[in-house]
Design a protein around this motif. Structure first.
Motif, PDB file in Angstrom:
ATOM      1  N   SER A  87      37.436  22.767  71.836  1.00 36.88           N
ATOM      2  CA  SER A  87      38.632  23.557  71.524  1.00 36.88           C
ATOM      3  C   SER A  87      39.070  23.328  70.082  1.00 36.88           C
ATOM      4  N   TYR A 101      39.529  20.063  74.778  1.00 33.77           N
ATOM      5  CA  TYR A 101      38.743  20.731  75.822  1.00 33.77           C
ATOM      6  C   TYR A 101      37.335  21.015  75.307  1.00 33.77           C
ATOM      7  N   GLN A 355      38.184  18.557  80.345  1.00 34.63           N
ATOM      8  CA  GLN A 355      39.380  18.108  79.632  1.00 34.63           C
ATOM      9  C   GLN A 355      39.224  16.626  79.331  1.00 34.63           C
TER      10      GLN A 355
END
Length: 497
Positions: A87, A101, A355
């Motif tokens: 991410s 993430y 995560q």
């Protein structure tokens, strides 16, 4: 069924590597994984076992020669590739922990596409077992629709497929012993003999179904069990879960389907996630036929079986969540050493969202996050493929201005809806009805914003019920849970690109 990894890919060396290169690669990986293993991180424990087995094979000249001969005799393969997207590529140095993430996408080779000039063969057969509840609560239209669904499944199978059917209540009955699907009329007739009676003892049905499936357990088949029930089982849950863990090692996946509202969704979810299957909610008997048919249709489209994922984070990084986005969205047991993903379909990628929690005050520079390994058996080639990815991000004194990739934002947006209903349930379990009501109202509003009017109405109805009864209806709770999960799979339909 023995499951193996490609030793060369695992160690990161070429097939022609000499002993010195192999020794160096093994020592490097062992040194990198040992600190995480010492902290008891499940993925690191699994990956150390994998590389030790790979090193043992490549260090034994006879075993290596035999492996190389087999590899050379195989036709050029198709396989798959793995792409891992963070991410954030750059994170800011902070005084508190932060979350990042990772989107892991496992993509079938282009030859798996029907548009390819030389597509791979699609002649892998199913080894399918149906385990069907016929306890008293199934009496009437429910069992009637299950029988119709079983008949339609038989019709869509081929002579290359193996089918077995087990009925269960407080006993187990083998309705159709494992057999090739040749005389379809005779097989369909046998499914019609089931009658509703007795209670629900799931382990007896599951165990009898496993025995039938094992009779034709082969690496060139899709070995799968579908279990359908409308009730709770009592006293044998742990036996079912223990059996599920054995099946995950054997290469048999289990999909679980709950009909109506009086069944334990957490229990059925766990069986499915352990084995790499999927779990689903059939709201009414009228939906049984289409639901089961879609399940079997997806199984018939499987390209690679026994897909497995291991995530070995560095010692100070923790895996907080693992969620399969596509196909068949499903929370995954991140505490397991090996995470079973089930079958990968033709033309459809598998997507898994991870995560990770990053500790506070990490040093500026390159931060290693860990290593991801995925492996699976391409059925038409009877061959195992492995892909690895070493993950890292940059740590900076300044905040990153680059936004997260759209595909991660899309995934998180849909996952948020699922998490909102999960948090509302958590609030109810803690006795905080006011908090649960607010969270459910927020979910209803978000559902309206994304055009899910029907599901939003369901959420608003449950808000009203929660205010008066301080509880959700079982049907409403399951509807919100499984329908928000279905929305996750609509992020990109599981296709690449």
């Amino acid at each position: 069924m023995e499951y193996i990894y490609d030793p060369y890919v695992l160690l990161g060396v070429k097939p022609g590597a000499d002993n010195q290169e192999i020794n160096a690669a093994f020592a490097r990986l062992q040194q990198a994984l040992a600190p995480s293993e010492a902290k008891g991180k499940p993925g690191a424990i699994a990956q150390l076992e994998q590389i030790k087995a790979a090193y043992a094979l490549l260090s034994d000249s006879r075993k290596r020669s035999a492996f190389d001969r087999q590899r050379a005799s195989d036709e050029p393969g198709t396989g798959f590739q793995m792409r891992v997207t963070p991410s954030k590529k750059v994170i800011e140095k902070l005084e508190e922990p932060q979350v990042i993430y990772l989107l892991a996408e496992i993509i079938p080779h282009s030859k798996a596409s029907p548009d390819s000039a030389a597509p791979v063969r699609r002649d892998a057969g199913l080894n399918l077992t149906l385990i069907l509840d016929h306890s008293n609560s199934m009496n009437g239209v429910r069992l009637d629709r299950v029988k119709v669904a079983a008949t339609e499944i038989i019709e869509q199978l081929s002579e290359n497929d193996i089918l077995s059917v087990v009925g269960f209540n407080d006993h187990a009955e083998v309705v159709i012993p494992a057999t090739s699907v040749e005389n379809k009329r005779a097989l369909a007739t046998r499914t019609r003999i089931m009658r509703a009676s007795g209670g629900t003892e799931m382990y007896k049905g599951l165990y009898a179904g496993v025995l039938e499936n094992r009779k034709n357990l082969r690496p060139d088949r899709v070995n799968h069990i579908i279990l359908l029930t409308d009730g709770n089982t009592y006293g044998d849950q742990e036996k079912c879960l223990t059996l599920a863990r054995k099946l995950s090692k054997e290469g048999i996946s289990v999909s679980t389907l709950g009909l109506g509202s009086e069944w334990n969704d957490e229990f059925l979810d766990e069986i499915a996630s352990i084995t790499g299957g999927s779990s689903g909610f059939i709201k009414s008997a009228n939906a049984v036929v289409s639901f089961l048919n879609n399940q079997v249709k997806n199984l018939s489209n499987v390209y690679a079986e026994q897909m497995q994922l291991t995530v070995a984070p560095t010692p100070d990084v923790d895996v907080e969540m693992t969620f399969k986005l596509a196909p068949s969205p499903q929370p995954l047991p991140e505490k397991d050493q090996v995470i079973h993903l089930g079958g990968m379909q033709f033309e459809r990628k598998m997507s898994v969202l991870l995560q990770l929690q990053i500790p506070a005050d990490v040093e500026v520079g390159t931060l290693d996050l860990g290593r991801v390994v995925v492996s699976g058996r391409v059925i038409s080639e009877k061959r195992v493929y492995t892909a690895t990815s070493q993950l890292s991000v940059q740590v900076s004194e300044q905040p990153s201005v680059e936004p997260p990739p759209n595909k991660i934002l899309d995934a998180l947006g849909k996952l948020t809806l699922y998490r909102m209903q999960e948090r509302a349930n958590d609030s109810i379990e803690r006795g905080n009805v006011k908090e649960a009501t607010q969270r459910l109202q927020n979910l209803a509003t978000r559902l309206l914003e994304v055009g899910q009017e029907g599901l939003a109405k369901e959420a608003f109805d449950e808000v009203k019920r929660l205010k008066t009864t301080h509880a959700l209806s079982e049907e409403g709770r399951k509807t919100l849970k499984y329908q928000t999960r279905v929305l996750i799979g609509e992020v990109d339909g599981g296709k690449d690109g």
